[in-house]
Motif scaffolding. Structure first.
Motif, short mmCIF file in Angstrom:
data_model
loop_
_atom_site.label_atom_id
_atom_site.label_comp_id
_atom_site.label_asym_id
_atom_site.label_seq_id
_atom_site.Cartn_x
_atom_site.Cartn_y
_atom_site.Cartn_z
N ARG A 3 11.07 10.94 -15.54
CA ARG A 3 10.66 10.01 -14.23
C ARG A 3 10.09 8.75 -14.91
O ARG A 3 9.19 8.59 -15.53
CB ARG A 3 9.47 10.89 -13.72
CG ARG A 3 10.03 12.10 -13.16
CD ARG A 3 9.09 12.78 -12.27
NE ARG A 3 8.64 11.94 -11.01
CZ ARG A 3 7.78 12.41 -10.11
NH1 ARG A 3 7.32 13.40 -10.52
NH2 ARG A 3 7.44 11.56 -9.08
N HIS A 4 10.51 7.42 -14.19
CA HIS A 4 10.08 6.48 -14.47
C HIS A 4 8.93 5.90 -13.29
O HIS A 4 9.33 6.08 -12.14
CB HIS A 4 11.13 5.17 -14.61
CG HIS A 4 11.98 5.52 -15.70
ND1 HIS A 4 11.84 5.32 -16.90
CD2 HIS A 4 13.27 6.23 -15.62
CE1 HIS A 4 13.03 5.68 -17.71
NE2 HIS A 4 13.80 6.21 -17.02
N HIS A 5 8.15 5.39 -13.70
CA HIS A 5 7.06 4.91 -12.95
C HIS A 5 7.49 3.47 -12.28
O HIS A 5 7.93 2.77 -13.17
CB HIS A 5 5.49 4.92 -13.33
CG HIS A 5 5.35 3.78 -14.30
ND1 HIS A 5 5.76 3.82 -15.90
CD2 HIS A 5 4.74 2.66 -14.32
CE1 HIS A 5 5.24 2.93 -16.35
NE2 HIS A 5 4.74 2.11 -15.62
N LYS A 6 7.14 3.12 -11.16
CA LYS A 6 7.54 1.77 -10.51
C LYS A 6 6.44 0.80 -10.98
O LYS A 6 5.14 1.02 -10.76
CB LYS A 6 7.43 1.75 -8.97
CG LYS A 6 7.78 0.60 -8.44
CD LYS A 6 7.97 0.77 -6.96
CE LYS A 6 8.35 -0.62 -6.32
NZ LYS A 6 8.35 -0.68 -5.04
N ARG A 7 6.67 -0.25 -11.77
CA ARG A 7 5.89 -1.36 -11.97
C ARG A 7 5.52 -1.92 -10.86
O ARG A 7 6.32 -2.67 -10.17
CB ARG A 7 6.55 -1.97 -13.25
CG ARG A 7 6.68 -1.28 -14.59
CD ARG A 7 7.32 -2.05 -15.62
NE ARG A 7 7.47 -0.90 -16.69
CZ ARG A 7 7.39 -1.18 -18.08
NH1 ARG A 7 6.64 -2.47 -18.23
NH2 ARG A 7 7.48 -0.38 -19.00
N ARG A 8 4.43 -2.46 -11.09
CA ARG A 8 3.71 -3.68 -10.01
C ARG A 8 4.07 -4.78 -10.69
O ARG A 8 4.33 -5.33 -11.52
CB ARG A 8 2.23 -3.63 -9.97
CG ARG A 8 1.73 -2.26 -9.56
CD ARG A 8 0.31 -2.35 -9.38
NE ARG A 8 -0.52 -1.80 -10.78
CZ ARG A 8 -1.26 -2.26 -11.26
NH1 ARG A 8 -1.61 -3.71 -10.85
NH2 ARG A 8 -1.71 -1.99 -12.58
#
Length: 54
Positions: A3-8
């Motif tokens: 799973r990849h986190h969404k970057r701000r």
């Protein structure tokens, strides 16, 4: 599955304040090296470049 986190796209206000504070602290920690070294030395120039980058 990974799973990849969404970057701000930007820092939060708190992160901006913390970043500025930590950069100022790092700059102040470099000053003793600049005072101790000869301005003609390679180490002095390297510390100066780092300080300017910060």
């Amino acid at each position: 599955m990974v799973r990849h986190h969404k970057r701000r796209k930007s820092l939060t206000d708190l992160e901006r304040v913390r970043f500025a504070s930590e950069a100022a602290e790092m700059h102040s920690r470099l000053l003793p090296y600049l005072i101790a070294l000869s301005p003609l030395s390679d180490d002095y120039k390297a510390v100066t470049r780092l300080s300017l980058a910060i």
